[in-house]
Design a protein around this motif. Structure first.
Motif, PDB file in Angstrom:
ATOM      1  N   ILE A  24       0.815  -1.218   0.000  1.00 13.97           N
ATOM      2  CA  ILE A  24       0.000   0.000   0.000  1.00 13.97           C
ATOM      3  C   ILE A  24       0.846   1.265   0.000  1.00 13.97           C
ATOM      4  O   ILE A  24       0.312   2.369  -0.094  1.00 13.97           O
ATOM      5  CB  ILE A  24      -1.005   0.025   1.170  1.00 13.97           C
ATOM      6  N   GLY A  25       2.157   1.105   0.099  1.00 16.76           N
ATOM      7  CA  GLY A  25       3.055   2.244  -0.012  1.00 16.76           C
ATOM      8  C   GLY A  25       3.294   3.005   1.271  1.00 16.76           C
ATOM      9  O   GLY A  25       3.812   4.118   1.241  1.00 16.76           O
ATOM     10  N   ILE A  26       2.957   2.415   2.397  1.00 19.41           N
ATOM     11  CA  ILE A  26       3.156   3.112   3.664  1.00 19.41           C
ATOM     12  C   ILE A  26       4.590   2.945   4.177  1.00 19.41           C
ATOM     13  O   ILE A  26       5.137   3.828   4.810  1.00 19.41           O
ATOM     14  CB  ILE A  26       2.116   2.641   4.703  1.00 19.41           C
ATOM     15  N   LEU A  27       5.200   1.788   3.892  1.00 16.57           N
ATOM     16  CA  LEU A  27       6.594   1.542   4.257  1.00 16.57           C
ATOM     17  C   LEU A  27       7.193   0.639   3.182  1.00 16.57           C
ATOM     18  O   LEU A  27       7.108  -0.588   3.252  1.00 16.57           O
ATOM     19  CB  LEU A  27       6.701   0.883   5.634  1.00 16.57           C
ATOM     20  N   LYS A  28       7.762   1.258   2.181  1.00 14.68           N
ATOM     21  CA  LYS A  28       8.371   0.511   1.075  1.00 14.68           C
ATOM     22  C   LYS A  28       9.703  -0.086   1.524  1.00 14.68           C
ATOM     23  O   LYS A  28      10.463   0.560   2.251  1.00 14.68           O
ATOM     24  CB  LYS A  28       8.636   1.453  -0.115  1.00 14.68           C
ATOM     25  N   SER A  29       9.967  -1.309   1.096  1.00 11.62           N
ATOM     26  CA  SER A  29      11.261  -1.910   1.396  1.00 11.62           C
ATOM     27  C   SER A  29      12.340  -1.165   0.610  1.00 11.62           C
ATOM     28  O   SER A  29      12.098  -0.664  -0.490  1.00 11.62           O
ATOM     29  CB  SER A  29      11.253  -3.395   1.048  1.00 11.62           C
ATOM     30  N   ALA A  30      13.516  -1.094   1.208  1.00 11.67           N
ATOM     31  CA  ALA A  30      14.609  -0.361   0.573  1.00 11.67           C
ATOM     32  C   ALA A  30      15.137  -1.094  -0.662  1.00 11.67           C
ATOM     33  O   ALA A  30      15.558  -0.466  -1.630  1.00 11.67           O
ATOM     34  CB  ALA A  30      15.741  -0.137   1.573  1.00 11.67           C
ATOM     35  N   TYR A  31      15.067  -2.415  -0.614  1.00  7.93           N
ATOM     36  CA  TYR A  31      15.613  -3.201  -1.721  1.00  7.93           C
ATOM     37  C   TYR A  31      14.851  -4.520  -1.808  1.00  7.93           C
ATOM     38  O   TYR A  31      14.516  -5.122  -0.795  1.00  7.93           O
ATOM     39  CB  TYR A  31      17.104  -3.477  -1.479  1.00  7.93           C
ATOM     40  N   ILE A  32      14.572  -4.950  -3.039  1.00  5.84           N
ATOM     41  CA  ILE A  32      13.949  -6.256  -3.268  1.00  5.84           C
ATOM     42  C   ILE A  32      14.869  -7.050  -4.182  1.00  5.84           C
ATOM     43  O   ILE A  32      15.209  -6.595  -5.284  1.00  5.84           O
ATOM     44  CB  ILE A  32      12.549  -6.131  -3.908  1.00  5.84           C
ATOM     45  N   GLU A  42      16.333  -0.615   5.450  1.00  7.53           N
ATOM     46  CA  GLU A  42      17.439   0.171   5.982  1.00  7.53           C
ATOM     47  C   GLU A  42      17.179   0.448   7.472  1.00  7.53           C
ATOM     48  O   GLU A  42      16.013   0.555   7.884  1.00  7.53           O
ATOM     49  CB  GLU A  42      17.567   1.509   5.241  1.00  7.53           C
ATOM     50  N   PRO A  43      18.213   0.586   8.271  1.00  8.17           N
ATOM     51  CA  PRO A  43      18.013   0.878   9.704  1.00  8.17           C
ATOM     52  C   PRO A  43      17.205   2.157   9.966  1.00  8.17           C
ATOM     53  O   PRO A  43      16.448   2.217  10.936  1.00  8.17           O
ATOM     54  CB  PRO A  43      19.434   1.004  10.249  1.00  8.17           C
ATOM     55  N   ASP A  44      17.357   3.167   9.099  1.00  3.97           N
ATOM     56  CA  ASP A  44      16.615   4.410   9.336  1.00  3.97           C
ATOM     57  C   ASP A  44      15.108   4.244   9.113  1.00  3.97           C
ATOM     58  O   ASP A  44      14.315   5.112   9.485  1.00  3.97           O
ATOM     59  CB  ASP A  44      17.176   5.559   8.500  1.00  3.97           C
ATOM     60  N   GLN A  45      14.687   3.122   8.519  1.00  5.99           N
ATOM     61  CA  GLN A  45      13.260   2.867   8.338  1.00  5.99           C
ATOM     62  C   GLN A  45      12.585   2.439   9.647  1.00  5.99           C
ATOM     63  O   GLN A  45      11.359   2.411   9.732  1.00  5.99           O
ATOM     64  CB  GLN A  45      13.030   1.815   7.246  1.00  5.99           C
ATOM     65  N   LEU A  46      13.385   2.142  10.651  1.00  3.97           N
ATOM     66  CA  LEU A  46      12.828   1.826  11.964  1.00  3.97           C
ATOM     67  C   LEU A  46      12.056   3.021  12.526  1.00  3.97           C
ATOM     68  O   LEU A  46      11.023   2.851  13.168  1.00  3.97           O
ATOM     69  CB  LEU A  46      13.938   1.412  12.931  1.00  3.97           C
ATOM     70  N   ASP A  47      12.569   4.232  12.285  1.00  4.97           N
ATOM     71  CA  ASP A  47      11.858   5.435  12.745  1.00  4.97           C
ATOM     72  C   ASP A  47      10.470   5.516  12.130  1.00  4.97           C
ATOM     73  O   ASP A  47       9.500   5.850  12.812  1.00  4.97           O
ATOM     74  CB  ASP A  47      12.652   6.699  12.400  1.00  4.97           C
ATOM     75  N   THR A  48      10.373   5.224  10.845  1.00  3.24           N
ATOM     76  CA  THR A  48       9.077   5.247  10.166  1.00  3.24           C
ATOM     77  C   THR A  48       8.159   4.188  10.764  1.00  3.24           C
ATOM     78  O   THR A  48       6.967   4.441  10.987  1.00  3.24           O
ATOM     79  CB  THR A  48       9.252   4.999   8.659  1.00  3.24           C
ATOM     80  N   MET A  49       8.695   3.024  11.047  1.00  5.75           N
ATOM     81  CA  MET A  49       7.887   1.951  11.628  1.00  5.75           C
ATOM     82  C   MET A  49       7.393   2.329  13.018  1.00  5.75           C
ATOM     83  O   MET A  49       6.242   2.052  13.370  1.00  5.75           O
ATOM     84  CB  MET A  49       8.702   0.658  11.674  1.00  5.75           C
ATOM     85  N   ILE A  50       8.222   2.979  13.799  1.00  6.51           N
ATOM     86  CA  ILE A  50       7.814   3.447  15.133  1.00  6.51           C
ATOM     87  C   ILE A  50       6.682   4.454  15.001  1.00  6.51           C
ATOM     88  O   ILE A  50       5.692   4.417  15.734  1.00  6.51           O
ATOM     89  CB  ILE A  50       9.015   4.038  15.898  1.00  6.51           C
ATOM     90  N   PHE A  51       6.793   5.362  14.024  1.00  6.25           N
ATOM     91  CA  PHE A  51       5.745   6.348  13.754  1.00  6.25           C
ATOM     92  C   PHE A  51       4.435   5.638  13.422  1.00  6.25           C
ATOM     93  O   PHE A  51       3.373   5.953  13.974  1.00  6.25           O
ATOM     94  CB  PHE A  51       6.180   7.257  12.598  1.00  6.25           C
ATOM     95  N   ILE A  52       4.509   4.646  12.530  1.00  7.24           N
ATOM     96  CA  ILE A  52       3.315   3.906  12.110  1.00  7.24           C
ATOM     97  C   ILE A  52       2.669   3.209  13.303  1.00  7.24           C
ATOM     98  O   ILE A  52       1.453   3.301  13.512  1.00  7.24           O
ATOM     99  CB  ILE A  52       3.663   2.881  11.001  1.00  7.24           C
ATOM    100  N   GLN A  53       3.465   2.519  14.096  1.00  3.77           N
ATOM    101  CA  GLN A  53       2.924   1.785  15.235  1.00  3.77           C
ATOM    102  C   GLN A  53       2.300   2.729  16.267  1.00  3.77           C
ATOM    103  O   GLN A  53       1.238   2.440  16.814  1.00  3.77           O
ATOM    104  CB  GLN A  53       4.019   0.936  15.883  1.00  3.77           C
ATOM    105  N   ARG A  54       2.944   3.835  16.518  1.00  3.72           N
ATOM    106  CA  ARG A  54       2.427   4.802  17.489  1.00  3.72           C
ATOM    107  C   ARG A  54       1.082   5.356  17.024  1.00  3.72           C
ATOM    108  O   ARG A  54       0.116   5.399  17.780  1.00  3.72           O
ATOM    109  CB  ARG A  54       3.422   5.936  17.685  1.00  3.72           C
ATOM    110  N   TYR A  55       0.997   5.744  15.770  1.00  5.46           N
ATOM    111  CA  TYR A  55      -0.232   6.343  15.260  1.00  5.46           C
ATOM    112  C   TYR A  55      -1.353   5.311  15.121  1.00  5.46           C
ATOM    113  O   TYR A  55      -2.514   5.638  15.255  1.00  5.46           O
ATOM    114  CB  TYR A  55       0.040   7.087  13.954  1.00  5.46           C
ATOM    115  N   LYS A  56      -0.986   4.054  14.878  1.00  3.74           N
ATOM    116  CA  LYS A  56      -1.999   2.993  14.884  1.00  3.74           C
ATOM    117  C   LYS A  56      -2.577   2.831  16.284  1.00  3.74           C
ATOM    118  O   LYS A  56      -3.780   2.643  16.447  1.00  3.74           O
ATOM    119  CB  LYS A  56      -1.396   1.665  14.409  1.00  3.74           C
TER     120      LYS A  56
END
Length: 146
Positions: A24-32, A42-56
């Motif tokens: 759905i394009g909310i957290l795209k993988s850095a590489y496939i 990428e490690p910096d995508q952890l911040d985005t995941m934390i944002f997603i989980q918090r807002y959920k």
């Protein structure tokens, strides 16, 4: 780069959830990987995941979270205040429901008649009324006439 399995364990979400977020394009993988279709992050995508989980946890939908992630220049204060207000109202409603449930449980434990207890606060009077005639007029008209 972090493989999808390890990233899912770090974030405490399922691999299926990560694939959905990628789809759905909310957290795209850095590489496939082209051969295995294996996803890496990428490690910096952890911040985005934390944002997603918090807002959920705050009750935002994935669509709302996606739009907030896309609008990086906004601090989303209005949406957070609206969510806080809605959660406070939900809390008030739940507290009222819990209070009523507590009273019902106490009545059952005391083996009181629930109908008497529930209706005990109300006085019921039966009144007979004489029938009255009601007349109506029906007319066809266009929307412009209305």
């Amino acid at each position: 780069m972090i493989p999808i399995g390890k990233f899912s364990r770090i974030c405490q979400v399922s691999v299926k959830t990560l694939r959905l977020y990628d789809q759905i394009g909310i957290l795209k993988s850095a590489y496939i990987d082209a051969n295995s279709s294996y996803r890496y992050y990428e490690p910096d995508q952890l911040d985005t995941m934390i944002f997603i989980q918090r807002y959920k946890r705050f009750g935002f939908s994935l669509e709302e979270i996606k739009s907030m992630l896309e609008d990086v220049n906004s601090n989303h204060i209005e949406k957070l205040i609206e969510r806080k207000t809605a959660l406070i109202q939900q809390k008030t409603d739940l507290e009222a429901t819990i209070s009523k449930l507590r009273i019902l449980i106490e009545c059952i434990e005391r083996k009181e008649n629930m109908i008497e207890n529930i209706l005990g606060n109300y006085e019921i009077n039966i009144v007979e009324k004489q029938p009255i005639s009601i007349y109506g007029l029906r007319q066809e008209m266009s929307v412009a006439d209305f």
